[in-house]
Structures are given as structure tokens and as C-alpha cells.
Design an enzyme around this catalytic site. Sequence first.
Site, PDB file in Angstrom:
ATOM      1  CB  CYS A   1       0.359   1.508 -20.141  1.00  0.00           C
ATOM      2  SG  CYS A   1      -1.296   1.371 -19.460  1.00  0.00           S
TER       3      CYS A   1
ATOM      4  N   GLY B   1       2.659  -3.871 -18.377  1.00  0.00           N
ATOM      5  CA  GLY B   1       1.221  -4.078 -18.364  1.00  0.00           C
ATOM      6  C   GLY B   1       0.863  -5.406 -18.980  1.00  0.00           C
TER       7      GLY B   1
ATOM      8  CG  ASN C   1       3.057   4.808 -19.307  1.00  0.00           C
ATOM      9  OD1 ASN C   1       4.276   4.873 -19.263  1.00  0.00           O
ATOM     10  ND2 ASN C   1       2.340   4.473 -18.253  1.00  0.00           N
ATOM     11  N   GLY C   2       0.031   6.435 -18.346  1.00  0.00           N
ATOM     12  CA  GLY C   2      -0.168   7.513 -17.379  1.00  0.00           C
ATOM     13  C   GLY C   2      -1.597   7.513 -16.898  1.00  0.00           C
TER      14      GLY C   2
ATOM     15  CB  CYS D   1       7.214   8.223 -11.958  1.00  0.00           C
ATOM     16  SG  CYS D   1       6.957   6.819 -10.875  1.00  0.00           S
TER      17      CYS D   1
ATOM     18  CE1 TYR E   1       8.274  -4.199  -8.927  1.00  0.00           C
ATOM     19  CE2 TYR E   1       6.781  -2.562  -9.845  1.00  0.00           C
ATOM     20  CZ  TYR E   1       7.085  -3.875  -9.567  1.00  0.00           C
ATOM     21  OH  TYR E   1       6.215  -4.859  -9.923  1.00  0.00           O
TER      22      TYR E   1
ATOM     23  CG  ASP F   1      10.927  -6.854  -2.779  1.00  0.00           C
ATOM     24  OD1 ASP F   1      11.321  -6.580  -3.934  1.00  0.00           O
ATOM     25  OD2 ASP F   1       9.805  -7.359  -2.560  1.00  0.00           O
ATOM     26  CG  ASP F   2      11.378  -3.597  -5.900  1.00  0.00           C
ATOM     27  OD1 ASP F   2      10.192  -3.377  -5.640  1.00  0.00           O
ATOM     28  OD2 ASP F   2      11.757  -4.575  -6.582  1.00  0.00           O
TER      29      ASP F   2
ATOM     30  CB  CYS G   1       0.632   6.681  -7.629  1.00  0.00           C
ATOM     31  SG  CYS G   1       1.128   7.327  -9.240  1.00  0.00           S
TER      32      CYS G   1
ATOM     33  CB  CYS H   1       6.829  12.653  -9.375  1.00  0.00           C
ATOM     34  SG  CYS H   1       5.333  12.429  -8.377  1.00  0.00           S
TER      35      CYS H   1
ATOM     36  CB  CYS I   1       4.172   7.138  -3.947  1.00  0.00           C
ATOM     37  SG  CYS I   1       5.795   6.774  -4.616  1.00  0.00           S
TER      38      CYS I   1
HETATM   39  P1  AMP Z   1       3.440  -6.267  -0.954  1.00  0.00           P
HETATM   40  O1  AMP Z   1       4.286  -6.879   0.134  1.00  0.00           O
HETATM   41  O2  AMP Z   1       2.161  -7.009  -1.158  1.00  0.00           O
HETATM   42  O3  AMP Z   1       3.275  -4.815  -0.794  1.00  0.00           O
HETATM   43  O4  AMP Z   1       4.232  -6.493  -2.320  1.00  0.00           O
HETATM   44  C1  AMP Z   1       5.526  -6.021  -2.479  1.00  0.00           C
HETATM   45  C2  AMP Z   1       6.001  -6.459  -3.841  1.00  0.00           C
HETATM   46  O5  AMP Z   1       5.233  -5.834  -4.857  1.00  0.00           O
HETATM   47  C3  AMP Z   1       7.443  -6.085  -4.076  1.00  0.00           C
HETATM   48  O6  AMP Z   1       8.122  -7.281  -4.422  1.00  0.00           O
HETATM   49  C4  AMP Z   1       7.425  -5.137  -5.238  1.00  0.00           C
HETATM   50  O7  AMP Z   1       8.483  -5.422  -6.121  1.00  0.00           O
HETATM   51  C5  AMP Z   1       6.087  -5.362  -5.871  1.00  0.00           C
HETATM   52  N1  AMP Z   1       5.482  -4.140  -6.398  1.00  0.00           N
HETATM   53  C6  AMP Z   1       5.609  -2.891  -5.978  1.00  0.00           C
HETATM   54  N2  AMP Z   1       4.877  -2.044  -6.717  1.00  0.00           N
HETATM   55  C7  AMP Z   1       4.265  -2.772  -7.645  1.00  0.00           C
HETATM   56  C8  AMP Z   1       3.386  -2.478  -8.734  1.00  0.00           C
HETATM   57  N3  AMP Z   1       2.972  -1.244  -8.982  1.00  0.00           N
HETATM   58  N4  AMP Z   1       2.997  -3.512  -9.503  1.00  0.00           N
HETATM   59  C9  AMP Z   1       3.395  -4.746  -9.244  1.00  0.00           C
HETATM   60  N5  AMP Z   1       4.202  -5.084  -8.246  1.00  0.00           N
HETATM   61  C10 AMP Z   1       4.645  -4.116  -7.452  1.00  0.00           C
END
Ligand code: AMP
Length: 490
Positions: free
Chosen positions: A2, A32, A106-107, A260, A266, A369-370, A406, A457, A460
Site C-alpha cells: 500500500c 498498490g 500500509n502494513g 523491511c 524491490y 532480477d530482484d 511475510c 527485518c 522472509c
Molecule cells: P515469480 O518468478 O513468479 O516468483 O516472480 C518473480 C517476479 O515477481 C520478480 O520479477 C519480482 O520483481 C516480482 N515480485 C517480487 N515480489 C513481488 C511482490 N510482492 N509483488 C509483485 N511482484 C513481486
Amino acid sequence: MCGVFGVVTPSAEPTEAAAVATLGLFALQHRGQESAGVAVSDGEQLMLYKDLGMISSVLDERRLPSLRGNLAIAHCRYSTTGSTVWENAQPTYRQGPRRAIAIGHNGNLVNTRELLTQLTGGRARLPASTDTELLTALLADEPATDTVQALIQVLPRVHGAFSLVILDQRRVIGVRDPHGFRPLVLGKVPGPSQLGGPSDGGLWGTDDADVGWCLSSETAALDIVGAEYVRDVEPGEIVILERGVPPRSVRYAAADPKLCVFELIYFARPDSYMEGRNLYEVRRRMGEQLALEHPVDADLVMPVPDTGAPAAAGYAEASGLPYREGMYRNRYAGRTFIQPSAGLRHRGVTIKLNPLREVVNGKRLIVVDDSIVRGTTTKRIVELLRKAGAREVHVRISAPPIYHPCFYGIDTSIETELIASTHTEAQIETFIGADSLGYLSIRGVLAALDLPYDRFCFACFDGNYPVPVPYDAANRKFMLEEPVAAVTRG
Ligand code: AMP
């Protein structure tokens, strides 16, 4: 997650607060996308408008002029407790015996069931099924005459993650939980006499009756509305904004900061600052660390757009390999993760991402990717890249594996849906179909942040939860949808 925003405007223009709050919120749309809303006060009366959908479709030019007042709060929702229905959109609103209030949250609270019991023995009928609605009811019904006093009474009983913007008739109030899991910053809006002139630079300027103040989840939204960053709202602090006076601060709990870390990895915008760090820079450095920890021979480094881009840039720099964009992302499709069902999520990936054959064909790729949550998006990306002719696909993730759910505001509360909680890294590599897979270590994240572990934190990633999570709070996103039925029957 959020996004929240609050503002007390300096000008007498009665529609400015709603407009500024909407503009600020718009900069937080990534936090959000399920619903959006604004609540305003003209000093006497609160008014609220909210609906399901993206900010630009909910808060358009037809709505804003009727939202009159110099105080406003705004919210965009990413649900962690309660379904995506109109009633659960925020800000919430409640007229109690002593006060009317609206809240943007938010939370995610972890003692929701206990709080429900406190509210008239669990027999209260709530108009919505969110933890925020419950908090709003507790605050509106609290006997203390003043909202700040009510907060001091109620907040110590509330456990979990909450960065709040609260509106009563005369004030916009910002609150962070004692750990400050979610961010919240204070900004200053130059008044008419200061526009164009130098800022007075004071943290709590006293000579500026025409100054406005705002609260925001992220600093990027301050830039967008032309406000200056003043400071973070501290964990355990209440900040009170009123027209014509400098902000006041009241502490209701000792601070034990545990921001967090996933916000920095991300969730938040790369142009925002947290803990004094610019998030683009932090993510770029995570990419550098990732290259040191998981080098591989390849032709080019490419990001998963858009959030993987800073880390991919850092990986490319540190490895000396060329950086290319090997995929186009449709910016008009919402974040895949936020769509409700797994089926839709899966289809969403194809809607969103298209490889650039010219870039990837015949190449050995390092794809950065992150994070990997469920693994389904990543699997699909590897498939798409192979279909477009990639010779090798080496996946590199600028965060550690997400092993644990989380409960503090990210909707990853079902452990079995987290691929790392049920699969080894080798199994994940096979599942996503990559030639190799490498995750950044917690130590690597800390090296990039250049800050101590204790400030964050990491639950996760390592299961070290700063606030204990009662058993019944786990896996119970829809828990408040159950007691309502029970009360009706009873
Ligand atoms: P997946 O391979 O389905 O786990 O998706 C990974 C992707 O989801 C990565 O590109 C992340 O940037 C993205 N991601 C990670 N956490 C979230 C989140 N809480 N909401 C939306 N996208 C996310």
C-alpha cells in the site's frame, strides 16, 4: 504493501489538498493497484471518495473538485488482510462517539483476532474485513477526547506493521509502528511567499505560517508534489500536522528500527531514498555484489524489466560484460503478482513481457532480477527467452531466496507458495529451466547497503521475525470475513 500520503496545504484554495494528495499518491501507484481513495477535511467535516481500480480512474477531474478542505489523506491498496472489494478500499471512515476519523494504512497487523475481541467482545459489526477497519473502529470508539490521546491509548495494544496517515477534523497525523517496518516520511511544502525563494532550511520551521506539510510512504512522491524531504517519521512516533503551526511530535513507544529490507531490494521506487540511501544506487551495488558472488561466462547481461534494471546494470559493470535490454515490458499491464488468481498471474506474464529477438538470439544471457517468489514468472521468462533463440540463460537474483512468509505487509503469507520453502536451489534451477541460478547472500545485501543487519527485518530470508506472529494470524488473510458470518449467525 500500500501507498499512503497525507497533506496539510498552505494555500486557502479549498480543492488543493485533494489534488496534492492525489498527485502524491499517483507517485506511489506501484505500491498498490487494487483500489484508491482520498479523504478530506475542511476543518469541520470529513468527506471521502474511494473505489476499486487504479488511481487515475478512481480520482479523476470529476471527483476532485467536490473534495473540499485543506487537509487530505490518500491511499492505494495492495491487500494483505481482506478481499479486494469496495468496502475494503481505503481510507477507512468512522464516526465514533467522540470523533470522526479516516485512516490510510500500509502494513499488516498480527494480533487482529485479539483486537477484534477487544472491540465489544468480538461482537462488533464491521463494515469491512480489513485490519485497518478494526483499527479505525478502536480509535473512533476510544473514550479519550483527543485523537492523539486515543492513539496513545490504543497503539500499544496493536502489534505488527503499520505506517498510518490519519485524518480528523483539524489534523493530519502520521504514525509508524515501533519497528518502522514500512516507511513514512515527512515533507515540507513551500507556501506562496516562498515559492521561487530559498528554503529556510529549518527542520521544524517556525517563521512560516504559510508552509504546508505532507506525509508520504516514499520520498519520490515528495519530489513529485514539489515538497522537500524533512525527515523520516520515526518508529514509535506520532507526528501531528495542523494548519499554520509547525509539526508536533509525540512518542508512544521506544524505537527499535527494523525496516523491511525488501522495500530496498524491490518494492519502493528506485528514485526514493531510505536510510539515507538512494535505492537505485543500493540496487546497482547489489548487482555488483551478485557479480562477485556468482560470476559466469556469457555474452551479455540483461534485466528482467523494470525492477531488475539497476541490479543488472551493477552486474554488467562489475563483470565487464555488455548490458542490453533483451525484453520489452508493457508498462500498462499491472504488476503480475498483484493479480488475484494463479491462472491470471501466469497469463499476465505473456501479456506483459516480450523478448527482443534481435538482442537475445544465439546469445548466452545473464538475466538479472530482484527476487523469485513463486517462481512462475521466472520460469515463463526463461521459456520466452529460449523461444526467442537464447543459447544459454543464467538467472541471477539480487536477493536471497525467500524461504519464509511475510506477515508485515507483503502478500507472501502462504509458505507453501514460496518456491524456496519447498525446493532446493538445484530444484528451483530445474523448475525455472535455467542453465544456472545464483542468489545474492544476506552478507552481499548488507555489503551493498553498507548498514548493519540489526536495522532491518530480514524475516522472509532468514525467519527472524521481530514481532512474534500468533499461530492464528498465519495464513489467515481472510480471517475477518469469518467472524462477521459467526456474528450474523449468533
Ligand atoms: P515469480 O518468478 O513468479 O516468483 O516472480 C518473480 C517476479 O515477481 C520478480 O520479477 C519480482 O520483481 C516480482 N515480485 C517480487 N515480489 C513481488 C511482490 N510482492 N509483488 C509483485 N511482484 C513481486
